[in-house]
Design an enzyme around this catalytic site. Structure first.
Site, PDB file in Angstrom:
ATOM      1  N   GLY A  54      26.701 -25.270  37.956  1.00  0.00           N
ATOM      2  CA  GLY A  54      27.814 -26.004  38.540  1.00  0.00           C
ATOM      3  C   GLY A  54      28.795 -25.053  39.194  1.00  0.00           C
ATOM      4  N   CYS A  55      30.008 -25.478  39.267  1.00  0.00           N
ATOM      5  CA  CYS A  55      31.088 -24.707  39.886  1.00  0.00           C
ATOM      6  C   CYS A  55      31.185 -23.312  39.264  1.00  0.00           C
ATOM      7  CB  CYS A  55      32.396 -25.473  39.685  1.00  0.00           C
ATOM      8  SG  CYS A  55      33.871 -24.520  40.029  1.00  0.00           S
ATOM      9  N   PHE A  56      31.150 -22.272  40.080  1.00  0.00           N
ATOM     10  CA  PHE A  56      31.192 -20.926  39.516  1.00  0.00           C
ATOM     11  C   PHE A  56      32.537 -20.578  38.913  1.00  0.00           C
ATOM     12  CE2 PHE A  56      30.896 -19.335  44.216  1.00  0.00           C
ATOM     13  CZ  PHE A  56      32.217 -19.643  44.496  1.00  0.00           C
ATOM     14  N   TRP A  57      33.605 -21.253  39.317  1.00  0.00           N
ATOM     15  CA  TRP A  57      34.898 -21.018  38.668  1.00  0.00           C
ATOM     16  C   TRP A  57      34.806 -21.351  37.192  1.00  0.00           C
ATOM     17  CZ3 TRP A  57      38.024 -24.484  42.504  1.00  0.00           C
ATOM     18  CH2 TRP A  57      38.115 -23.862  43.752  1.00  0.00           C
ATOM     19  N   CYS A  58      34.071 -22.415  36.885  1.00  0.00           N
ATOM     20  CA  CYS A  58      33.972 -22.910  35.515  1.00  0.00           C
ATOM     21  C   CYS A  58      33.046 -22.051  34.659  1.00  0.00           C
ATOM     22  CB  CYS A  58      33.490 -24.352  35.517  1.00  0.00           C
ATOM     23  SG  CYS A  58      34.547 -25.440  36.495  1.00  0.00           S
TER      24      CYS A  58
END
Length: 177
Positions: A11-15
């Site tokens: 998923g989102c790489f920030w997460c």
């Protein structure tokens, strides 16, 4: 000190970056793009879903402190490996659950990690094991996002704290002291 590298998409790489930065033995987590067919893609291009890349993280770690198997277990416990091309409200192949083994041993470990994780899931795991591909670091403003902009971003505030809670609950012994 020996260092190894692992590349995961979930998923989102920030997460995902925020989760792995807190683990003992993890020396660096870099956000980037992998698995597509456009050279040097931008965030905007990858978000379009047209490049084939996944948002991913490249983890540099000390295997004498934390193993690749441990990293896999954290990965599967802190994202949903049962949703195809989706994590929460993030939809598209760029948010797929995927592993990018860097050698045969990691490939074997990835298959075993999926089997371990499947025992804890009621739905089938759809995480793919993808062939070697070129890694492209994301733009600088994506690196260490949670520690900077992320804690002011409503999306991140809704998604990352529950992931960190799962990390603390299931892997407290693996956290930095």
């Amino acid at each position: 000190m020996t260092q190894e590298t692992a590349i995961f998409a979930g998923g989102c790489f920030w997460c995902t970056e925020a989760v792995f930065q807190g683990l003992a033995g993890v020396d660096k987590v870099e956000s980037g793009y992998i698995g597509g067919d456009v050279a040097d893609p931008t965030y905007k291009q990858v978000c379009s879903g047209n490049t084939g890349h996944a948002e991913a993280i490249r983890i540099t770690f000390d295997p004498s402190v934390i193993s690749y198997d441990d990293l896999l277990d954290v990965h599967f416990a802190t994202h949903d490996p049962t949703t195809l091309n989706r994590q929460g409200n993030d939809i598209g192949t760029q948010y797929r659950s995927a592993l990018f083994p860097l050698d045969a041993a990691q490939g074997d470990a990835a298959r075993a990690g999926i089997d371990r994780a499947q025992a804890d899931q009621s739905a089938p795991i759809v995480t793919t094991i993808e062939p070697p591909a070129t890694w492209y670091p994301a733009e600088d403003y994506h690196q260490n996002y949670w520690d900077g902009e992320g804690q002011r971003n409503p999306y991140c505030m809704a998604v990352i704290p529950p992931k960190l809670a799962k990390l603390r609950k299931g892997f407290a012994e693996r956290l930095r002291g």
